[in-house]
Design a protein around this motif. Structure first.
Motif, PDB file in Angstrom:
ATOM      1  N   ILE A 110      -8.743  -3.742   1.321  1.00 53.68           N
ATOM      2  CA  ILE A 110      -8.600  -3.733   2.777  1.00 53.68           C
ATOM      3  C   ILE A 110      -7.708  -2.585   3.221  1.00 53.68           C
ATOM      4  O   ILE A 110      -7.945  -1.956   4.244  1.00 53.68           O
ATOM      5  CB  ILE A 110      -7.999  -5.080   3.256  1.00 53.68           C
ATOM      6  N   ALA A 111      -6.648  -2.311   2.435  1.00 49.64           N
ATOM      7  CA  ALA A 111      -5.705  -1.262   2.822  1.00 49.64           C
ATOM      8  C   ALA A 111      -4.910  -0.791   1.609  1.00 49.64           C
ATOM      9  O   ALA A 111      -4.715  -1.545   0.651  1.00 49.64           O
ATOM     10  CB  ALA A 111      -4.751  -1.780   3.897  1.00 49.64           C
ATOM     11  N   GLU A 112      -4.444   0.450   1.701  1.00 44.74           N
ATOM     12  CA  GLU A 112      -3.523   1.032   0.722  1.00 44.74           C
ATOM     13  C   GLU A 112      -2.267   1.444   1.479  1.00 44.74           C
ATOM     14  O   GLU A 112      -2.363   2.115   2.514  1.00 44.74           O
ATOM     15  CB  GLU A 112      -4.137   2.239   0.012  1.00 44.74           C
ATOM     16  N   PHE A 113      -1.120   1.037   0.967  1.00 45.93           N
ATOM     17  CA  PHE A 113       0.179   1.216   1.620  1.00 45.93           C
ATOM     18  C   PHE A 113       1.103   1.927   0.642  1.00 45.93           C
ATOM     19  O   PHE A 113       1.086   1.629  -0.555  1.00 45.93           O
ATOM     20  CB  PHE A 113       0.703  -0.182   1.950  1.00 45.93           C
ATOM     21  N   ARG A 114       1.879   2.866   1.129  1.00 49.61           N
ATOM     22  CA  ARG A 114       2.929   3.494   0.313  1.00 49.61           C
ATOM     23  C   ARG A 114       4.247   3.343   1.049  1.00 49.61           C
ATOM     24  O   ARG A 114       4.376   3.724   2.210  1.00 49.61           O
ATOM     25  CB  ARG A 114       2.648   4.958   0.055  1.00 49.61           C
ATOM     26  N   GLY A 115       5.219   2.747   0.363  1.00 48.24           N
ATOM     27  CA  GLY A 115       6.540   2.544   0.944  1.00 48.24           C
ATOM     28  C   GLY A 115       7.597   3.337   0.198  1.00 48.24           C
ATOM     29  O   GLY A 115       7.509   3.515  -1.015  1.00 48.24           O
ATOM     30  N   ARG A 116       8.575   3.795   0.954  1.00 45.77           N
ATOM     31  CA  ARG A 116       9.720   4.516   0.399  1.00 45.77           C
ATOM     32  C   ARG A 116      10.956   3.662   0.637  1.00 45.77           C
ATOM     33  O   ARG A 116      11.244   3.299   1.772  1.00 45.77           O
ATOM     34  CB  ARG A 116       9.840   5.886   1.059  1.00 45.77           C
ATOM     35  N   SER A 117      11.664   3.347  -0.436  1.00 40.27           N
ATOM     36  CA  SER A 117      12.808   2.447  -0.334  1.00 40.27           C
ATOM     37  C   SER A 117      14.126   3.191  -0.461  1.00 40.27           C
ATOM     38  O   SER A 117      14.178   4.304  -0.986  1.00 40.27           O
ATOM     39  CB  SER A 117      12.719   1.373  -1.433  1.00 40.27           C
TER      40      SER A 117
END
Length: 125
Positions: A110-117
């Protein structure tokens, strides 16, 4: 961290797995999550991915927050669909990290997400 997160739990999210650097979170799309096009509002899909990201990057202990994130929607979700977000750490360096989250409906992405922590400093001093 998830136990103290009324926003995610209020949306019906369930934490299925969590360990340092990874997490799996599930949510069912409700009627209140559907937009004017009759599909799941992207903000709810983002919230699911963001919760999996948060659980993954907080698995090490120090309080970690999002420094930024982006998402690509690849297929629509409908009311009643059960979505599963799986987060994996790509890298950690210093106080920062990068995490990828895939949101699935069954076998469909459904979706691809990239997070920066970013690990925050102790502010109690």
């Amino acid at each position: 961290m998830f136990e103290a997160d009324p926003a995610s739990r209020g949306l019906g999210m369930e934490l299925l797995e969590a360990a340092g650097g990874s997490a799996v979170v599930r949510m069912t799309v409700t009627a209140e999550m559907v937009n004017g096009h009759g599909i799941a509002h992207g903000g709810y899909v983002f919230a699911l991915a963001d919760t999996a990201f948060a659980c993954a990057c907080n698995g090490y202990g120090p309080v970690t927050v999002a420094a930024g994130a982006d998402i690509s929607f690849t297929a629509p979700a409908q009311e009643g669909d059960v979505l599963t977000a799986t987060a994996h750490e790509r890298t950690r360096y210093g106080r920062s990290g990068i995490y990828d989250v895939t949101v699935m409906r069954g076998e469909t992405v459904i979706a691809e997400f990239r997070g920066r922590s970013r690990v925050i400093k102790d502010t109690s001093e």
